[in-house]
Write a protein that holds these residues in place. Sequence first.
Motif, PDB file in Angstrom:
ATOM      1  N   VAL A 156       0.875  -1.167   0.000  1.00  0.00           N
ATOM      2  CA  VAL A 156       0.000   0.000   0.000  1.00  0.00           C
ATOM      3  C   VAL A 156       0.916   1.221   0.000  1.00  0.00           C
ATOM      4  O   VAL A 156       1.790   1.356   0.861  1.00  0.00           O
ATOM      5  N   PHE A 157       0.749   2.096  -0.988  1.00  0.00           N
ATOM      6  CA  PHE A 157       1.626   3.260  -1.157  1.00  0.00           C
ATOM      7  C   PHE A 157       0.823   4.540  -0.963  1.00  0.00           C
ATOM      8  O   PHE A 157      -0.240   4.714  -1.569  1.00  0.00           O
ATOM      9  N   VAL A 158       1.334   5.449  -0.118  1.00  0.00           N
ATOM     10  CA  VAL A 158       0.661   6.717   0.170  1.00  0.00           C
ATOM     11  C   VAL A 158       1.617   7.866  -0.137  1.00  0.00           C
ATOM     12  O   VAL A 158       2.738   7.910   0.385  1.00  0.00           O
ATOM     13  N   ASP A 159       1.166   8.802  -0.970  1.00  0.00           N
ATOM     14  CA  ASP A 159       1.990   9.961  -1.326  1.00  0.00           C
ATOM     15  C   ASP A 159       1.062  11.135  -1.624  1.00  0.00           C
ATOM     16  O   ASP A 159      -0.117  10.934  -1.955  1.00  0.00           O
ATOM     17  N   ASP A 160       1.605  12.361  -1.527  1.00  0.00           N
ATOM     18  CA  ASP A 160       0.768  13.542  -1.753  1.00  0.00           C
ATOM     19  C   ASP A 160       0.900  14.122  -3.159  1.00  0.00           C
ATOM     20  O   ASP A 160       0.218  15.099  -3.478  1.00  0.00           O
ATOM     21  N   THR A 161       1.779  13.562  -3.996  1.00  0.00           N
ATOM     22  CA  THR A 161       1.945  14.116  -5.337  1.00  0.00           C
ATOM     23  C   THR A 161       1.431  13.155  -6.403  1.00  0.00           C
ATOM     24  O   THR A 161       1.679  11.950  -6.344  1.00  0.00           O
ATOM     25  N   ALA A 162       0.726  13.713  -7.367  1.00  0.00           N
ATOM     26  CA  ALA A 162       0.157  12.898  -8.446  1.00  0.00           C
ATOM     27  C   ALA A 162       1.248  12.210  -9.257  1.00  0.00           C
ATOM     28  O   ALA A 162       1.091  11.063  -9.693  1.00  0.00           O
ATOM     29  N   GLU A 163       2.374  12.899  -9.464  1.00  0.00           N
ATOM     30  CA  GLU A 163       3.462  12.331 -10.260  1.00  0.00           C
ATOM     31  C   GLU A 163       4.004  11.055  -9.624  1.00  0.00           C
ATOM     32  O   GLU A 163       4.235  10.054 -10.312  1.00  0.00           O
ATOM     33  N   GLU A 164       4.206  11.086  -8.309  1.00  0.00           N
ATOM     34  CA  GLU A 164       4.714   9.901  -7.611  1.00  0.00           C
ATOM     35  C   GLU A 164       3.681   8.768  -7.634  1.00  0.00           C
ATOM     36  O   GLU A 164       4.031   7.599  -7.835  1.00  0.00           O
ATOM     37  N   ILE A 165       2.426   9.118  -7.403  1.00  0.00           N
ATOM     38  CA  ILE A 165       1.353   8.120  -7.403  1.00  0.00           C
ATOM     39  C   ILE A 165       1.285   7.409  -8.753  1.00  0.00           C
ATOM     40  O   ILE A 165       1.262   6.174  -8.834  1.00  0.00           O
ATOM     41  N   ASN A 166       1.250   8.184  -9.831  1.00  0.00           N
ATOM     42  CA  ASN A 166       1.119   7.598 -11.165  1.00  0.00           C
ATOM     43  C   ASN A 166       2.339   6.763 -11.541  1.00  0.00           C
ATOM     44  O   ASN A 166       2.209   5.668 -12.099  1.00  0.00           O
ATOM     45  N   ALA A 167       3.543   7.270 -11.215  1.00  0.00           N
ATOM     46  CA  ALA A 167       4.767   6.540 -11.549  1.00  0.00           C
ATOM     47  C   ALA A 167       4.847   5.227 -10.776  1.00  0.00           C
ATOM     48  O   ALA A 167       5.262   4.191 -11.317  1.00  0.00           O
ATOM     49  N   PHE A 168       4.441   5.242  -9.503  1.00  0.00           N
ATOM     50  CA  PHE A 168       4.485   4.036  -8.686  1.00  0.00           C
ATOM     51  C   PHE A 168       3.502   2.992  -9.208  1.00  0.00           C
ATOM     52  O   PHE A 168       3.814   1.803  -9.287  1.00  0.00           O
TER      53      PHE A 168
END
Length: 212
Positions: A156-168
């Motif tokens: 489960v991955f949690v991040d506040d930036t769309a770029e990181e979310i999409n890349a992950f």
Amino acid sequence: MERQGVLVVDLDGVLFDAKKFKAPFFEMLGLVTGTDPVVAYEAVKKRRNFYDADLHFSEMARSAGRGDWMPRLLKASTFSLLKDNPGVFLTEDALDFLEEANRMFSKIVLATRGTEWFQIAKIESSGINTLVSSVFYVQEEKKSVIRTDINGCRIVFVDDTAEEINAFKVAHPEAFVIHYSPDMVALLANAKAHSFPELLKIFKALKGATRG
């Protein structure tokens, strides 16, 4: 409660309130150097895809016409600012959130992008390091955080930036990714949250689905 899977969580913008920290941090930089830290910050930001504290300090020293001692003084002053304010710059209830998440996941991995010593200082001064299994420092996208010790686990991955979310999500389509943001949700996010209660609710729902 049975613990399952691995939580990979971002530091800045999720657990650490970077906006709250920026004001006293920049005030300190300005007082020490006698220059405007914003000018140097904007110049450095164009050259890096993360906050490079060393480069920022060197740029401020150059603008002030000071020697190599100035970046070292700024680094020491940064350590003092964080040490003198333990936990002050954390997002509200961050430690309670991590304690609860520890009851739900077999491991918590902290993923953070930035100058390593700077990130370490923020983590250790706040006490976060005592509540996570490991810390992964990157200067590129956090998708590289998946290593042999957690590969094959439910992520489960949690991040506040769309770029990181999409890349992950592109790199690890099997992961459940949560965009921690009050604004529009990342295109590839599985869920969105902007509070720790919301995150914990999602975690509990995932546990229920897994058991089912």
